[in-house]
Design a protein around this motif. Structure first.
Motif, short mmCIF file in Angstrom:
data_model
loop_
_atom_site.label_atom_id
_atom_site.label_comp_id
_atom_site.label_asym_id
_atom_site.label_seq_id
_atom_site.Cartn_x
_atom_site.Cartn_y
_atom_site.Cartn_z
N GLY A 1 0.81 -1.22 0.00
CA GLY A 1 0.00 0.00 0.00
C GLY A 1 0.85 1.27 0.00
O GLY A 1 0.36 2.37 0.23
N TRP A 2 2.08 1.14 -0.24
CA TRP A 2 3.01 2.30 -0.28
C TRP A 2 2.58 3.30 -1.35
O TRP A 2 2.27 2.91 -2.48
CB TRP A 2 4.42 1.79 -0.52
CG TRP A 2 5.43 2.84 -0.91
CD1 TRP A 2 5.95 3.05 -2.15
CD2 TRP A 2 6.03 3.80 -0.05
NE1 TRP A 2 6.84 4.07 -2.13
CE2 TRP A 2 6.92 4.56 -0.84
CE3 TRP A 2 5.90 4.10 1.32
CZ2 TRP A 2 7.68 5.61 -0.31
CZ3 TRP A 2 6.66 5.13 1.83
CH2 TRP A 2 7.54 5.88 1.03
N LYS A 3 2.47 4.56 -0.96
CA LYS A 3 2.10 5.60 -1.92
C LYS A 3 3.32 6.45 -2.23
O LYS A 3 3.98 6.94 -1.31
CB LYS A 3 1.00 6.52 -1.33
CG LYS A 3 -0.36 5.87 -1.21
CD LYS A 3 -1.20 6.16 -2.45
CE LYS A 3 -2.62 5.59 -2.38
NZ LYS A 3 -2.73 4.19 -1.96
N ARG A 4 3.58 6.62 -3.49
CA ARG A 4 4.68 7.49 -3.88
C ARG A 4 4.31 8.94 -3.61
O ARG A 4 3.15 9.31 -3.76
CB ARG A 4 4.97 7.36 -5.38
CG ARG A 4 5.75 6.13 -5.71
CD ARG A 4 6.18 6.23 -7.16
NE ARG A 4 6.13 4.90 -7.75
CZ ARG A 4 5.97 4.66 -9.03
NH1 ARG A 4 5.81 5.67 -9.88
NH2 ARG A 4 5.93 3.44 -9.47
N PRO A 5 5.28 9.76 -3.21
CA PRO A 5 4.97 11.18 -3.03
C PRO A 5 4.50 11.78 -4.36
O PRO A 5 4.89 11.31 -5.42
CB PRO A 5 6.30 11.80 -2.62
CG PRO A 5 7.24 10.68 -2.37
CD PRO A 5 6.68 9.44 -2.99
N THR A 6 3.65 12.78 -4.28
CA THR A 6 3.22 13.47 -5.50
C THR A 6 3.68 14.91 -5.43
O THR A 6 3.99 15.42 -4.36
CB THR A 6 1.69 13.44 -5.64
OG1 THR A 6 1.13 13.90 -4.41
CG2 THR A 6 1.19 12.03 -5.97
N LYS A 7 3.69 15.57 -6.54
CA LYS A 7 4.16 16.97 -6.62
C LYS A 7 3.20 17.89 -5.87
O LYS A 7 1.98 17.77 -6.02
CB LYS A 7 4.26 17.39 -8.09
CG LYS A 7 5.70 17.58 -8.49
CD LYS A 7 5.89 18.43 -9.71
CE LYS A 7 7.37 18.74 -9.78
NZ LYS A 7 7.97 18.48 -11.06
N GLU A 8 3.77 18.81 -5.05
CA GLU A 8 2.91 19.76 -4.34
C GLU A 8 2.33 20.77 -5.31
O GLU A 8 3.00 21.23 -6.21
CB GLU A 8 3.75 20.51 -3.29
CG GLU A 8 3.98 19.69 -2.04
CD GLU A 8 4.90 20.41 -1.05
OE1 GLU A 8 4.82 21.64 -0.96
OE2 GLU A 8 5.72 19.70 -0.41
N LYS A 9 1.01 21.15 -5.07
CA LYS A 9 0.39 22.17 -5.95
C LYS A 9 0.69 23.55 -5.37
O LYS A 9 0.65 23.74 -4.17
CB LYS A 9 -1.12 21.96 -6.03
CG LYS A 9 -1.43 20.79 -6.93
CD LYS A 9 -2.91 20.71 -7.23
CE LYS A 9 -3.21 19.47 -8.03
NZ LYS A 9 -3.84 18.38 -7.26
N LYS A 10 1.00 24.54 -6.26
CA LYS A 10 1.34 25.87 -5.75
C LYS A 10 0.15 26.80 -5.85
O LYS A 10 -0.72 26.63 -6.67
CB LYS A 10 2.51 26.42 -6.58
CG LYS A 10 3.77 25.64 -6.26
CD LYS A 10 5.01 26.52 -6.35
CE LYS A 10 6.22 25.69 -5.92
NZ LYS A 10 7.19 25.56 -7.03
#
Ligand code: UD1
Ligand code: CA
Length: 452
Positions: free
Chosen positions: A443-452
């Protein structure tokens, strides 16, 4: 005889800080080629005349059988020979050679020496299609009466195609006398060695001539274009000799031998290979394009694939090397060893039928027979201060991406698992693994790009 080698000229037209006679031809200073020819005649004495700024000539060429005489100012070829006079033994003739005429051969020099004998003045001459720049041989009733330099000659003299190679052989006692009375009233204001011809004739000494075995032997080098031309002629001659002895060359114009290349029967050499130092290729060896092979012995039936760099190596019969392999000094491979792409071997014995087929470093090691060294395996032979040995016994299997931290030993038949960092000896027959245990985080979730 005495042999004087003139090597004091500055070589202005080379546009180089290296003295002219030290520029290499086929990987060896021009002067060394001349010294080899001189030594082949077993002279009593060899005197090299070097010039101001030519200390490097003395340093590089120092040898027990060579005497050096310094010419402080380059006042001409005659003045240069004069500097060697105190060293000349009067009981034997003197042969004068040029340090910038590198391909002169033993046979041609012997012919000149025999022609001149002990009493006559002998000049080595050659017919050139384009004699520009050389001294022209002026004959009357077939006999040499003078040599006229390019800068001193009139149109009819300059049309003469027989030229002075510069190489002469003279009886020593009169030579000394002639040299001491040379003049310099000519176009270059130099003391010309060629003026000894007039003096010999005036003394009633006969002037005779001999010709070299080939024009190439008489070619002097004053500039880089001439050096390059001579290099190609020389390489072509080496290639022709290899072909004549049965070697197959994909293109005789695309091989360079800078040293000695000895080949067995049915050797094939593809294009753009460079051989340096002493290289031996056994029967049936195949060398693919773009290899550099230096001081290496290749056993019968071995194949060197493209783009290999081999130096100071021994390669056993039937081995397969490359493409893109690097063997460094002390690489000693047994029979049917396979060294593949991007594998480097240094100071290591690898016994027969062992393989390192991809991306490995084997240094300061002893590798037994039938060993398999996987991709990415490295012997860590250097601790930053000292080198240590790795011993890998027969029938070992080294998995991919292993580090063998030397000094370390892998016992016969052992298997070293992929990714292992081996810091202690591996027992014979065992499987040795040093690896972080594998874990799985479901169930590991990869980090996603932060929205600015
Ligand atoms: C010389 C000959 C010329 C001949 C040609 C062959 C004379 C006057 N001319 O001309 O007839 O056709 O060689 O290549 O001899 N050197 C010294 N000290 C000096 C001058 C020269 O050691 O003061 C040495 C040079 O290093 C060189 C050789 O003598 O090795 C020839 O000298 P270089 O100036 O090249 O003579 P060339 O003008 O070519
Ligand atoms: Ca010259």
């Amino acid at each position: 005889m005495n042999i004087v080698i003139l090597a004091a000229g500055m070589g202005k037209r080379m546009y180089s800080s290296l003295p002219k006679v030290l520029h290499p031809l086929a990987g060896k200073p021009m002067l060394s080629h001349v010294l080899d020819a001189a030594r082949a005649l077993q002279p009593k004495k060899i005197i090299v005349v070097y010039g101001h700024g030519g200390e490097l000539v003395k340093e590089r060429m120092v040898a027990s059988d060579v005497v050096f005489a310094k010419q402080e100012k380059q006042l001409g070829t005659g003045h240069a020979v004069l500097q060697a006079v105190p060293e000349l033994d009067e009981t034997v003739p003197t042969l004068v050679l040029y340090g910038d005429c590198p391909l002169i051969g033993k046979g041609s020099l012997e012919r000149l020496a025999v022609t001149a004998g002990t009493e006559k003045l002998g000049v080595l001459t050659v017919e050139l299609n384009n004699p520009t720049g050389y001294g022209r041989i002026i004959r009357e009733a077939g006999k040499i009466v003078r040599i006229v330099e390019q800068k001193d000659g009139n149109a009819s003299e300059l049309a003469i195609k027989e030229v002075n190679t510069g190489i002469v052989c003279a009886p020593t006692a009169p030579l000394k006398r002639w040299l001491s009375t040379l003049t310099n009233n000519n176009a270059q204001g130099e003391y010309y060695l060629t003026e000894i011809i007039d003096k010999a004739l005036a003394d009633g000494v006969e002037v005779v001539s001999a010709q070299p075995d080939s024009v190439m032997e008489a070619m002097g080098v004053n500039s880089k274009p001439q050096l390059a031309e001579l290099e190609r002629l020389y390489q072509r001659q080496i290639a022709d000799k290899l072909l004549a002895s049965g070697v197959t060359l994909a293109d005789p114009a695309r091989i360079d031998v800078r040293g000695k290349l000895v080949c067995g029967r049915d050797v094939f050499i593809d294009v753009n290979c460079v051989f340096e130092g002493d290289v031996e290729l056994g029967d049936g060896v195949i060398v693919s394009p773009n290899c550099i092979i230096r001081n290496t012995k290749v056993g019968a039936g071995a194949e060197i694939r493209g783009f290999c760099h081999l130096e100071g190596a021994q390669i056993g019969n039937g081995s397969l090397i490359g493409p893109y392999a690097r063997l460094r000094p002390g690489a000693d491979l047994g029979e049917e060893v396979h060294i593949g792409n991007f594998v480097e071997v240094k100071n290591s014995r690898i016994a027969s039928q062992s393989k390192a087929n991809h991306l490995a470093y084997v240094g300061d090691s002893s590798v037994g027979e039938r060993v398999n060294i996987g991709a990415g395996a490295i012997t860590c032979n250097y601790d930053g201060a000292n080198k240590h040995r790795t011993v890998i016994e027969d029938d070992v299997f080294i998995g991919t991406n292993c580090e063998l931290v030397a000094p370390v030993k892998v016992g016969a038949g052992a298997t070293v698992g992929a990714g292992t960092t081996l810091t202690r000896d591996a027992p014979a027959g065992a499987l040795v693994v040093s690896r972080v245990k594998q874990t799985a985080i479901s169930g590991w979730k990869r980090p996603t790009k932060e929205k600015k």
